[in-house]
Scaffold this active site. Structure first.
Site, PDB file in Angstrom:
ATOM      1  N   LYS A 142       0.858  -1.184   0.000  1.00  0.00           N
ATOM      2  CA  LYS A 142       0.000   0.000   0.000  1.00  0.00           C
ATOM      3  C   LYS A 142       0.890   1.228   0.000  1.00  0.00           C
ATOM      4  O   LYS A 142       2.028   1.174   0.437  1.00  0.00           O
ATOM      5  CB  LYS A 142      -0.884  -0.004   1.246  1.00  0.00           C
ATOM      6  CG  LYS A 142      -1.983  -1.032   1.153  1.00  0.00           C
ATOM      7  CD  LYS A 142      -3.182  -0.560   1.913  1.00  0.00           C
ATOM      8  CE  LYS A 142      -4.076  -1.743   2.265  1.00  0.00           C
ATOM      9  NZ  LYS A 142      -4.747  -1.526   3.527  1.00  0.00           N
ATOM     10  N   HIS A 145       1.886   7.032   2.230  1.00  0.00           N
ATOM     11  CA  HIS A 145       1.298   8.311   1.815  1.00  0.00           C
ATOM     12  C   HIS A 145       1.493   9.418   2.843  1.00  0.00           C
ATOM     13  O   HIS A 145       2.045   9.187   3.924  1.00  0.00           O
ATOM     14  CB  HIS A 145      -0.171   8.142   1.452  1.00  0.00           C
ATOM     15  CG  HIS A 145      -1.017   7.612   2.575  1.00  0.00           C
ATOM     16  ND1 HIS A 145      -1.378   8.371   3.655  1.00  0.00           N
ATOM     17  CD2 HIS A 145      -1.561   6.386   2.767  1.00  0.00           C
ATOM     18  CE1 HIS A 145      -2.112   7.632   4.470  1.00  0.00           C
ATOM     19  NE2 HIS A 145      -2.237   6.434   3.964  1.00  0.00           N
ATOM     20  N   HIS A 148       1.119   9.067   6.535  1.00  0.00           N
ATOM     21  CA  HIS A 148       2.131   8.397   7.357  1.00  0.00           C
ATOM     22  C   HIS A 148       3.184   9.343   7.920  1.00  0.00           C
ATOM     23  O   HIS A 148       4.002   8.939   8.734  1.00  0.00           O
ATOM     24  CB  HIS A 148       2.847   7.319   6.539  1.00  0.00           C
ATOM     25  CG  HIS A 148       1.997   6.129   6.244  1.00  0.00           C
ATOM     26  ND1 HIS A 148       1.618   5.786   4.975  1.00  0.00           N
ATOM     27  CD2 HIS A 148       1.426   5.219   7.059  1.00  0.00           C
ATOM     28  CE1 HIS A 148       0.866   4.698   5.016  1.00  0.00           C
ATOM     29  NE2 HIS A 148       0.733   4.333   6.276  1.00  0.00           N
TER      30      HIS A 148
HETATM   31  N1  ARG Z   1       0.151  -0.886   9.948  1.00  0.00           N
HETATM   32  C1  ARG Z   1      -0.807  -0.191  10.736  1.00  0.00           C
HETATM   33  C2  ARG Z   1      -1.512   0.871   9.914  1.00  0.00           C
HETATM   34  O1  ARG Z   1      -0.952   1.359   8.955  1.00  0.00           O
HETATM   35  C3  ARG Z   1      -0.216   0.479  11.922  1.00  0.00           C
HETATM   36  C4  ARG Z   1       0.417  -0.457  12.913  1.00  0.00           C
HETATM   37  C5  ARG Z   1       0.318   0.080  14.277  1.00  0.00           C
HETATM   38  N2  ARG Z   1       0.991  -0.704  15.267  1.00  0.00           N
HETATM   39  C6  ARG Z   1       0.513  -1.733  15.922  1.00  0.00           C
HETATM   40  N3  ARG Z   1       1.285  -2.344  16.785  1.00  0.00           N
HETATM   41  N4  ARG Z   1      -0.721  -2.130  15.776  1.00  0.00           N
HETATM   42  O2  ARG Z   1      -2.617   1.225  10.255  1.00  0.00           O
END
Ligand code: ARG
Length: 581
Positions: A142, A145, A148
């Protein structure tokens, strides 16, 4: 504002002592009825400087001494035995007002900054304590963007802040490299994907496939079932599924790393969600053993109704595990591997419920360290022309934003200062810094709209403004032939704008500690803006380079302290401090 005096220790090195504490100590010698701690708590800061730096209200003493407060204040101000660091005591109504000795202040600050250099602002208070900062964590396949930027910039800044105080910090990128979306991607790739196209342009092509999947699945819900099946296959180690997944992951990481390079951000661990796939069964087993799992419509959940939370879904009907299960496994792994003092998750506010569930489940399992896990959340970034959405494919890539910032900054520098030197390098440091500063100067929870104009401007409360002020200090230092030294006549730095600058600099470490206690970067950006504004006032009010060499020497010392402090402050934000721009 709190101020500190510098008291010489035996060996000739100096340590800081609060002026407020000195005031309390002085008072304490005359007021035996109240202890010094309490006196210190009663001390106030008067509304304006003419009234002094600190004030002690005597209203509460009226009962103790059976006297009118203004009489008590009058007597106290006469009999008080002032300690070094305070220059004057005055009685104003029911208050005893204290003026601190500015030349003590200037001397202390300048000596410390010139001696400590890059270390100024840092400390060792976190020594022996390990802090995990999990941040950025984009999802594989993905786009990385503009949304982030928040977790990425805030996380990196928190790392720098904790690190500056001696904490042992571990930076973790919890890559979203697992989950049902990979089932979707595999289905989409098998239906419509072309290897060459993905290889040529990985994330945009994968994104196209992902978007197409959602469009088509609206009329063909059976695609969703296929996606779930492929994810189960992936979890079970199916060769084709794993191979595709690994390839999506590698291609995506390459792209993410390009952005991290631009931002000069590193991680100590890239253990993402997939890393925990073999660590989940143990968690599920433990939950079962502790009688926390219940069945609900074929799925396994932890019921959290008592705590006003939705049930925590641990295992789905089809046997596949979930985001939350992986986070549980990750928490246990991290506790065991790092034995953290604090474990910070820099993740958007939309996931608040998820983290509440995560913490609650760990607490219910009987682990008191759940309280050391902190969800550092933040609001949303919007673009001037609408919000962000991955599903609809209307996204702005972070890399494009950073590149555009560099380009636009280059145009500005070429116009303002074509002789600046390595313009490409400077444009990179300023352009990217501008985006980062803009991000860090908002209080975390505030939603905000990204604006090019506001971000890149050299004026106003921006990164380029602070960096420009730093470059200005460097220009002054280049022009003078005096080397900065603390061996100066401090009486020459008693004007209002010099004192204001030194006051701000003196406060640096307290500002960092405050930022850490709230996990809020904007205290640092505020500090840098205040310091820049105060310095620019000083710069306009004073001739720094001139006939009077004694005066020039004193002012050069101050300028060098400003340069050093801004540089150190920018470094905490993950920003560079170019010498020219
Ligand atoms: N990959 C997730 C997102 O983009 C964020 C991860 C956050 N960290 C976690 N330990 N859940 O939404």
């Amino acid at each position: 504002m709190m101020r500190a005096a510098f008291v010489k220790a035996n060996k000739g090195d100096e340590y800081m002592k609060d002026f407020k504490q000195i005031v309390a100590e002085s008072l304490s010698k005359s007021i035996k009825e109240i202890d010094q701690k309490e006196i210190e708590q009663m001390i106030e800061v008067p509304p304006n400087k003419d009234m002094g730096d600190y004030a002690f209200p005597c209203f509460k003493l009226a009962k103790v001494f059976r006297k009118a407060p203004n009489l008590i204040a009058e007597e106290l101000s006469k009999e008080i035995d002032i300690l070094p660091g305070i220059s004057e005591v005055k009685n104003l109504g029911g208050y005893v007002n204290f003026f601190i000795d500015n030349s003590e202040l200037s001397k202390g600050v300048i000596k410390k900054v010139l001696e400590e250099k890059d270390y100024y602002g840092r400390s060792e208070i976190g020594k022996g304590k390990r802090v995990l900062v999990e941040f950025s964590s984009p999802n594989i396949a993905k786009p990385f963007h503009i949304g982030h930027i928040r977790t990425t910039a805030i996380g990196n800044c928190l790392y720098k802040l904790y690190d500056s105080q001696g904490y042992d910090v571990v930076r973790i990128n919890h890559l979203g490299d697992y989950g049902t979306q990979f089932g979707k991607l595999i289905v989409a790739f098998k239906l419509w994907g072309k290897k060459e196209e993905v290889e040529a342009n990985p994330i945009p092509e994968l994104l196209k496939l992902y978007v197409k999947f959602h469009d088509v699945a609206e009329d063909k819900p059976e695609l969703e079932d296929q996606a779930r099946e492929w994810f189960v296959k992936l979890e079970n180690g199916d060769e084709e599924a794993v191979e595709l997944w690994q390839w999506f992951r590698d291609e995506s990481l390459k792209e993410f790393e390009r952005v991290y390079d631009m931002l000069d951000i590193q991680f100590d661990s890239y253990a993402g969600e997939s890393f925990y796939s073999d660590k989940m069964p143990a968690v599920v087993e433990e939950l079962e053993k502790k009688d926390l799992l219940t069945e609900s419509k074929g799925a396994m959940i932890v019921d959290l109704e008592k705590f006003n939370l939705p049930p925590a879904l641990i295992v789905k009907t089809d046997g596949s595990t979930l985001y939350l299960t992986r986070d549980l496994a990750a928490a246990f792994y991290r506790k065991k591997t790092y034995d953290f003092y604090k474990s910070i998750y820099v993740v958007g506010a939309q996931q608040e419920l998820h983290f509440q569930q995560l913490l609650k489940v760990i607490e219910l399992m009987g682990y008191e360290w759940a309280k050391d896990m902190i969800h550092v959340q933040f609001g949303m970034v919007a673009l001037e022309d609408g919000t962000l959405s991955t599903r609809r494919g209307r996204v702005v890539f972070l890399e494009d934003v950073l590149n555009k910032a560099v380009e636009k900054t280059k145009e500005i520098i070429e116009e303002k200062n074509p002789e600046a030197g390595d313009i490409d390098e400077i444009a990179k440091e300023v352009g990217i810094g501008a985006v980062v500063f803009q991000e860090l100067s908002n209080s975390r929870m505030k939603d905000y709209t990204f604006s090019w104009e506001k971000t890149l401007s050299y004026e106003g409360e921006t990164g380029p403004y602070v960096q420009y002020t730093h470059a200005r200090t460097c220009a002054v230092l280049r022009k003078s032939d005096i080397e900065p030294t603390a061996d100066i006549n401090y009486e020459l730095l008693q004007d209002e704008s010099s004192i204001e600058v030194l006051n701000i600099i003196e406060n640096f470490n307290k500002v960092i500690l405050n930022a850490i206690s709230k996990n809020e970067s904007h205290h640092i950006t505020r500090f840098l803006l205040d310091l820049s504004q105060a310095f620019n006032k000083f710069y306009h009010n004073n001739h720094i380079i001139g006939e009077d060499k004694e005066l020039e020497k004193a002012r050069i010392a101050l300028v060098d302290c400003v340069r050093q402090t801004i540089k150190n402050g920018l470094a905490l934000l993950g920003m560079k401090a170019p010498n020219r721009m």
